[in-house]
Design an enzyme around this catalytic site. Structure first.
Site: not given
Length: 344
Positions: A46, A71, A150, A201, A208, A286, A289
């Site tokens: 605003e 606000c 993936a 991994d 990057r 896994k 997740l």
């Protein structure tokens, strides 16, 4: 209001833990000023829209449109509602009410008490969806959770690997998908991985391959068994290590002690909420997740499907959701699911 929404999106990745907000000022059917919240701690939408008006006298016969309630409290910047009253703008159109406890209708009340005509709920669903992370954070008291993995065409996320094969991910998708993953990271507040993913991994969890801000890296390492030469410990990005051993900070790396006898995912989300982290991408493995899936502690799932077959290995998590987007990325696919239990 559609123009306000388009402007608001320009703040993606730069305003958290604040919401993305866009605003325009209309006089005699023409836009005479517009603005958006560009960076956390700086002027709100605003204010930028009002400052963009070349002839301030026109404000007294204008309508201010804004995606989120102005606000009413003093934060890092002065209250926007006070400025609107001061400039004697006679009408304000608001997309949705602000869920933040220090606002939550107070801005609207202040405007109406000053005699300003206020209309609420224009494109409300779109305005809420724009800031779904912000609304989740304040209404559910946790970050917005995005699950990401993936998998191959036959449903595997990795091959069975021995220690001599640790060091980098088993690539399933191509360069375009990789760039999109980094773009997603740049727009979220944090990214989380478990111990096994970090070890196998050796990810950097940075952006990057995209231009933007690196998210806070979050790692689960119960017994602090991970070697300190991993990329996650290079000190280049703020990193939180949830563990059972110590509470300590060393520059950019902070070890956060939690109770592994209690539910882990809830403790992680509570701590991230306490640190005003609006969103987190859970990138594996896994077990991590599936812990979020089993407790329905997720809002979106981003599933990248590569054009490969592994025939054997670690199977992908099982998840049920509402398909909201399907996109082809060269030879790969991205499927985005929404959690039906968390959808508004």
């Amino acid at each position: 209001m559609k123009r306000c929404l388009a402007l608001a999106r320009l703040g993606a990745g730069n305003v958290a833990p604040n919401p993305m907000v866009g605003s325009i000022i209309v006089c005699r059917g023409k836009i005479i000023g517009e603005g958006f919240h560009q960076k956390y701690g700086e002027a709100h939408a605003e204010v930028n829209a009002i400052n963009a008006v070349q002839n301030p006298e026109l404000l007294q016969e204008s309508t201010l449109f804004v995606t989120l309630e102005p606000c009413a409290h003093q934060g890092l910047t002065p209250p926007c509602s006070d400025l609107i009253v001061k400039k004697q703008i006679p009408r304000v159109v608001i997309g949705t009410v602000d869920p933040f406890s220090k606002v939550a209708g107070r801005g609207i009340e202040k405007l109406r008490n000053a005699g300003i005509e206020v209309e609420i709920g224009v494109l409300e669903k779109e305005c809420r969806d724009l800031n779904k992370r912000f609304f989740t954070f304040h209404e559910k008291k946790r970050p917005y959770v995005i699950l990401k993995w993936a998998q191959t065409l036959d449903g595997f996320i990795d091959v069975n690997r021995g220690r001599n094969e640790f060091g980098e991910p088993t690539w399933i998708t191509g360069d375009l998908a990789l760039r999109l993953v980094h773009k997603i990271r740049s727009e979220e507040s944090a990214v989380l991985v478990g111990t096994n993913t970090a070890e196998k991994d050796n990810p950097s969890l940075t952006v990057r391959h995209w231009s933007g801000k690196n998210p806070t890296r979050v790692l689960l390492d119960k017994n602090l068994r991970l070697p300190q030469n991993l990329n996650l410990f290079d000190g280049s990005v703020q990193t939180l290590v949830f563990n059972s051993k110590k509470q300590e900070q060393n520059n950019q790396i902070e070890w956060v002690k939690i109770d592994f006898e209690k539910e882990i995912t809830h403790q992680i989300l509570e701590e991230l909420h306490h640190r005003k982290i609006l969103s987190v991408v859970v990138e594996g493995g896994k077990q991590m997740l599936e812990s979020f899936i089993s407790q329905s502690l997720w809002d979106e799932a981003h599933i990248f499907i590569g054009d490969k077959f592994f025939y054997d290995g670690i199977s992908a998590p099982k998840i049920q959701g509402i398909l909201t987007q399907s996109e082809m990325l060269n030879n790969d696919w991205l499927k985005i699911l929404a959690n039906p239990r968390e959808s508004n």
